[in-house]
Design an enzyme around this catalytic site. Structure first.
Site, PDB file in Angstrom:
ATOM      1  N   ASP A 154      97.855  31.122  17.659  1.00 50.66           N
ATOM      2  CA  ASP A 154      98.537  30.943  16.383  1.00 50.66           C
ATOM      3  C   ASP A 154      99.031  29.511  16.218  1.00 50.66           C
ATOM      4  O   ASP A 154      99.365  28.837  17.194  1.00 50.66           O
ATOM      5  CB  ASP A 154      99.739  31.893  16.292  1.00 50.66           C
ATOM      6  CG  ASP A 154      99.334  33.322  16.017  1.00 50.66           C
ATOM      7  OD1 ASP A 154      98.261  33.539  15.437  1.00 50.66           O
ATOM      8  OD2 ASP A 154     100.095  34.238  16.389  1.00 50.66           O
ATOM      9  N   ARG A 204      91.489  30.950  11.571  1.00 47.60           N
ATOM     10  CA  ARG A 204      92.210  31.813  10.629  1.00 47.60           C
ATOM     11  C   ARG A 204      92.916  30.895   9.633  1.00 47.60           C
ATOM     12  O   ARG A 204      93.661  29.992  10.026  1.00 47.60           O
ATOM     13  CB  ARG A 204      93.229  32.683  11.355  1.00 47.60           C
ATOM     14  CG  ARG A 204      94.106  33.510  10.391  1.00 47.60           C
ATOM     15  CD  ARG A 204      95.355  34.027  11.083  1.00 47.60           C
ATOM     16  NE  ARG A 204      95.054  35.054  12.078  1.00 47.60           N
ATOM     17  CZ  ARG A 204      95.782  35.268  13.166  1.00 47.60           C
ATOM     18  NH1 ARG A 204      96.821  34.492  13.426  1.00 47.60           N
ATOM     19  NH2 ARG A 204      95.469  36.220  14.005  1.00 47.60           N
ATOM     20  N   LYS A 207      98.562  30.627   4.515  1.00 52.35           N
ATOM     21  CA  LYS A 207      99.312  29.731   3.639  1.00 52.35           C
ATOM     22  C   LYS A 207     100.312  28.904   4.439  1.00 52.35           C
ATOM     23  O   LYS A 207     100.480  27.707   4.202  1.00 52.35           O
ATOM     24  CB  LYS A 207     100.046  30.531   2.559  1.00 52.35           C
ATOM     25  CG  LYS A 207      99.131  31.162   1.534  1.00 52.35           C
ATOM     26  CD  LYS A 207      99.936  31.796   0.405  1.00 52.35           C
ATOM     27  CE  LYS A 207      99.031  32.438  -0.628  1.00 52.35           C
ATOM     28  NZ  LYS A 207      99.796  33.003  -1.774  1.00 52.35           N
TER      29      LYS A 207
END
Length: 327
Positions: A154, A204, A207
């Site tokens: 992430d 990925r 926003k």
């Protein structure tokens, strides 16, 4: 960033608010809307009906910014346990039998894994040192490769973006079963998209959910949405199995229309959506033949993630306000 979203994030950071939300049973139903549970077992149980519908899952062990190397090593051990437990899931075992020898495993849309994990570099010990965090990441990737699985790294706040990209560039030379996340609200992201395309790595697209200054990120939602569609189209054209993580129907519609116009097969990308949000849209996309992956978070360190989800949908704070008034 909208005033409401900024206000929610700042309020959530206040000590008394954090204590109240974490400790009061009043908020448990709202927490459980976004969080699958405190344990891996609860998260796997929550994943079963999702997998049964033919959708995919990414498990996220919540937590970030470990304070010590010991904590980071404990997080790494949890990641490895997650991968080992995932390998025992019947749907995953069946998929492994069918795809473990695929030459395009984890790269193209052929044989994309049904159940993977998402992790954070600060959970791996990035604050304790880049080399230390990278070593921990490599250990996890080695386990994942042996189990034919994939690990998503992430993206966190902008202060970590460049370090994360640098780590990924090095790691991808040895492990193709990983990828990262790019945030469209950052001004730098178009260049990062081209960088990821050059790596031929999955990405990925989100926003962005952190409280960022206007010096590094678009403050206006319209600009963020515009950037998302522009970058999404670029990834459809030249990316490697991009994942579009959004519940925004206008963006999903725009990307679907572009893929249809360019005759881009549905197997070449996936939509990702958050656990507990817009199940109707998740099911509609699946029914239309799109790959859909649900991001399933779990763990007791859920508060930062929960705060960002509230900030994305400030209307959810009405639940909190009503509860406070009832006291």
């Amino acid at each position: 960033m909208s005033l409401a979203r900024s206000l929610v994030l700042k309020t959530a950071g206040l000590g008394p608010i954090k204590f109240l939300v974490r400790k009061s049973f009043i908020f448990r139903p709202l927490v459980r809307r976004f969080i699958a549970g405190d344990t891996l077992e609860e998260a796997l149980a929550a994943s079963e009906p999702i997998l049964a519908k033919g959708q995919k899952v990414s498990l996220d062990y919540l937590g970030e910014n470990t304070a010590t190397e010991k904590e980071a090593l404990e997080a790494k051990a949890t990641y490895i346990k997650m991968l080992e437990k995932i390998a025992q899931v019947p749907a995953v075992q069946k998929w492994n039998q069918e795809h473990s020898c695929s030459p395009t495993l984890h790269v193209s849309g052929d044989g994309i894994e049904p159940l993977n994990i998402s992790i954070k570099l600060t959970q791996c010990g990035l604050d304790q040192g880049t080399e230390f965090a990278e070593k921990n990441l490599r250990d996890v990737l080695e386990t994942a490769r042996g189990l034919h699985n994939f690990v998503r790294v992430d993206m966190e706040s902008s202060e970590y973006t460049e370090r994360t990209m640098d780590v990924m560039e090095r790691v991808l030379q040895d492990y193709r079963n990983t990828a990262t996340v790019l945030q469209t609200y950052l001004y730098r992201t178009p260049a990062d998209v081209e960088r990821v395309i050059s790596w031929r790595a999955r990405v990925r697209l989100v926003k962005g959910a952190y409280l960022e200054p206007a010096s590094v990120a678009f403050p206006e939602k319209a600009k963020v949405d515009e950037a998302y569609v522009t970058l999404g189209k670029r990834l459809l054209d030249a990316g490697t199995y991009p994942a579009f993580a959004t519940q925004d129907e206008s963006i999903i519609t725009a990307l679907r229309a572009y893929a249809e116009e360019k005759k881009i097969d549905k197997s070449r990308f996936e939509f990702q959506m958050l656990y507990g949000i817009r199940r109707d849209l998740q099911d509609a996309l699946s029914a239309d033949g799109y790959n859909v992956r649900i991001y399933v978070p779990f763990g007791d360190a859920w508060y930062p993630y929960f705060s960002r989800r509230l900030a994305e949908r400030p209307a959810n704070t009405l639940f909190i306000l009503k509860s406070l008034v009832k006291g």
